[in-house]
Scaffold this active site. Structure first.
Site, PDB file in Angstrom:
ATOM      1  N   CYS A  58       0.816  -1.228   0.000  1.00  0.00           N
ATOM      2  CA  CYS A  58       0.000   0.000   0.000  1.00  0.00           C
ATOM      3  C   CYS A  58       0.844   1.270   0.000  1.00  0.00           C
ATOM      4  O   CYS A  58       0.556   2.212  -0.738  1.00  0.00           O
ATOM      5  CB  CYS A  58      -0.994  -0.005   1.149  1.00  0.00           C
ATOM      6  SG  CYS A  58      -0.316  -0.169   2.793  1.00  0.00           S
TER       7      CYS A  58
ATOM      8  N   HIS B  19      -6.110   0.206  -1.351  1.00  0.00           N
ATOM      9  CA  HIS B  19      -6.487  -1.104  -0.824  1.00  0.00           C
ATOM     10  C   HIS B  19      -7.619  -1.751  -1.606  1.00  0.00           C
ATOM     11  O   HIS B  19      -8.673  -2.089  -1.067  1.00  0.00           O
ATOM     12  CB  HIS B  19      -6.853  -0.991   0.652  1.00  0.00           C
ATOM     13  CG  HIS B  19      -5.725  -0.548   1.516  1.00  0.00           C
ATOM     14  ND1 HIS B  19      -5.416   0.781   1.715  1.00  0.00           N
ATOM     15  CD2 HIS B  19      -4.819  -1.259   2.215  1.00  0.00           C
ATOM     16  CE1 HIS B  19      -4.368   0.869   2.518  1.00  0.00           C
ATOM     17  NE2 HIS B  19      -3.983  -0.343   2.833  1.00  0.00           N
TER      18      HIS B  19
ATOM     19  N   ASP C 266      -7.351   5.620  -2.108  1.00  0.00           N
ATOM     20  CA  ASP C 266      -7.062   4.433  -1.305  1.00  0.00           C
ATOM     21  C   ASP C 266      -6.527   3.317  -2.202  1.00  0.00           C
ATOM     22  O   ASP C 266      -7.196   2.913  -3.154  1.00  0.00           O
ATOM     23  CB  ASP C 266      -8.352   3.982  -0.623  1.00  0.00           C
ATOM     24  CG  ASP C 266      -8.130   2.896   0.413  1.00  0.00           C
ATOM     25  OD1 ASP C 266      -7.018   2.327   0.464  1.00  0.00           O
ATOM     26  OD2 ASP C 266      -9.071   2.609   1.171  1.00  0.00           O
TER      27      ASP C 266
END
Length: 393
Positions: free
Chosen positions: A73, A280, A278
């Site tokens: 990440c 993820h 993001d």
């Protein structure tokens, strides 16, 4: 075994839209009103390059991981902040991505620099393998300082972009050091690397004219990354106003950091909330089609971006800025000096003309600060990584 990961399709229905608020929305130096410019806000966000976990890419190092789910990440956030620098360098801050619209070749040149394969300048493969020299084994989680150091090293191979990358350590930005780094006499490699596009190439933001190139290449475009620690276990609220002002500067590249369990790329704020992309989400690796064209829709976040309270931000971050010209850098310095005078805004870093005598100079010595500095303090762990290790202080 990693837990099930949400797909892009399931995510697109789970994000809140922007709040109906009179507060301005700031995205990487641009100010918007939710009431009158909502479409412009979403178009600006969608136009940022969005890098997420991928699966089924060629094995890193030939025998390593074929997915970065659970560990990549912060590497993806590093890619996003650096991709924004390349977009500003080659396409300009006003450039927009519109689904289905044919993009110029420079856009695909930027995108290809981050594709998941070993020979892309800033691929997950290159970042992971270069990180070994920073003491990070392949598959180990990075902090903001580590990914900044790795990207700086990789940028030296990117002759097309011809960037000067400076990482300001010890919470101090030394103007003299940056000018020495940027005021080089190396020729701009943009046209040589992309001869078919020579008419489109902008030299430090200006079309090429007789004599212009010789004057302008005396300043290499600057990517300035500043790793910071804004508290011990949570952000000190005295820094919040200063952090907000960073997103208001036209030179802003945003911030990489996150919550204690996951890394995010922060691109702006509204009220007391940060706006972020993001990483993820696990998507399949992308390869060029039969025509050689790269399918690019999965590299753009086409739903409203995520938001979180500024108070939830982990105190370990890296702030980024891009100065295309020397005038941009001088303007940035003036803004930072004015920011130091704002009531209630505690400076996050110091801006000085010359390096204090007790400092060593990583740029001159070609040294990367060791694990005794900010990296050893970082508290980022990916919640999907079962094997994370708490770094000892």
């Amino acid at each position: 075994v990693f837990p099930a990961t949400l797909t892009y399709d399931t995510l697109r229905f789970e994000y809140e839209d922007f709040p109906e608020t009179k507060e301005p929305v700031w995205i990487l130096g641009r100010k918007y009103s939710v009431f009158t410019e909502k479409e412009e806000i979403l178009l600006d966000v969608t136009s940022r390059l969005w890098f997420t976990y991928r699966k089924n890419f060629p094995a890193i190092g030939g025998t390593g991981p074929t997915s970065d789910t659970g560990w990549g990440c912060m590497l993806r956030c590093g890619q996003m902040i650096f991709a924004q620098a390349l977009v500003c360098r080659h396409l300009g801050r006003d450039w927009r991505w519109i689904k289905g619209k044919r993009q110029m070749d420079n856009y695909f040149n930027v995108l290809n620099a981050f594709i998941d394969k070993k020979d892309s300048y800033y691929s997950i493969h290159q970042i992971a393998q270069m990180g070994v020299g920073e003491g990070k084994s392949i598959g180990q989680w990075y902090g903001p300082n580590t990914v900044a150091q790795v990207l700086k090293k990789l940028a030296t191979f990117d002759t097309w972009s011809s960037l000067a990358v400076h990482i300001a350590m010890d919470n101090t930005v030394v103007m003299e050091e940056i000018r020495r780094l940027c005021q080089s006499n190396f020729p701009c490699a943009g046209a040589a690397a992309c001869p078919a596009l020579e008419s489109e190439v902008l030299y430090n933001g200006y079309p090429e004219e007789p004599g212009v190139r010789d004057r302008l290449v005396l300043w290499k475009p600057l990517v300035l990354l500043i790793p910071l620690r804004l508290g011990l276990t949570e952000i000190n609220e005295a820094y919040i106003e200063t952090l907000k002002h960073c997103f208001m500067m036209p030179q802003s590249l945003g911030v990489i950091g996150g919550k204690p369990n996951s890394a995010h790329y922060f691109i702006g704020y509204v009220g007391e909330e940060l706006i972020y992309l993001d990483p993820h989400t696990t998507q399949p690796a992308v390869e060029p089609g039969d025509s050689g064209c790269l399918p690019d829709e999965s590299f753009h976040c086409q739903h409203p971006p995520c938001r979180m309270s500024i108070a939830e931000l982990d105190p370990s971050i890296a702030v980024g800025f891009f100065c295309n010209t020397e005038a941009d850098f001088n303007d940035w310095c003036q803004q930072i000096k004015k920011l130091a005078l704002v009531r209630g805004a505690l400076p996050m870093f110091e801006l000085v003309e010359r390096q204090p005598s007790h400092f060593s100079n990583p740029d001159v010595l070609n040294l990367t600060p060791d694990s005794s500095d900010a990296d050893r303090l970082e508290r980022f762990f990916d919640s999907e990584d079962e094997d994370f290790e708490i770094l000892s202080l």
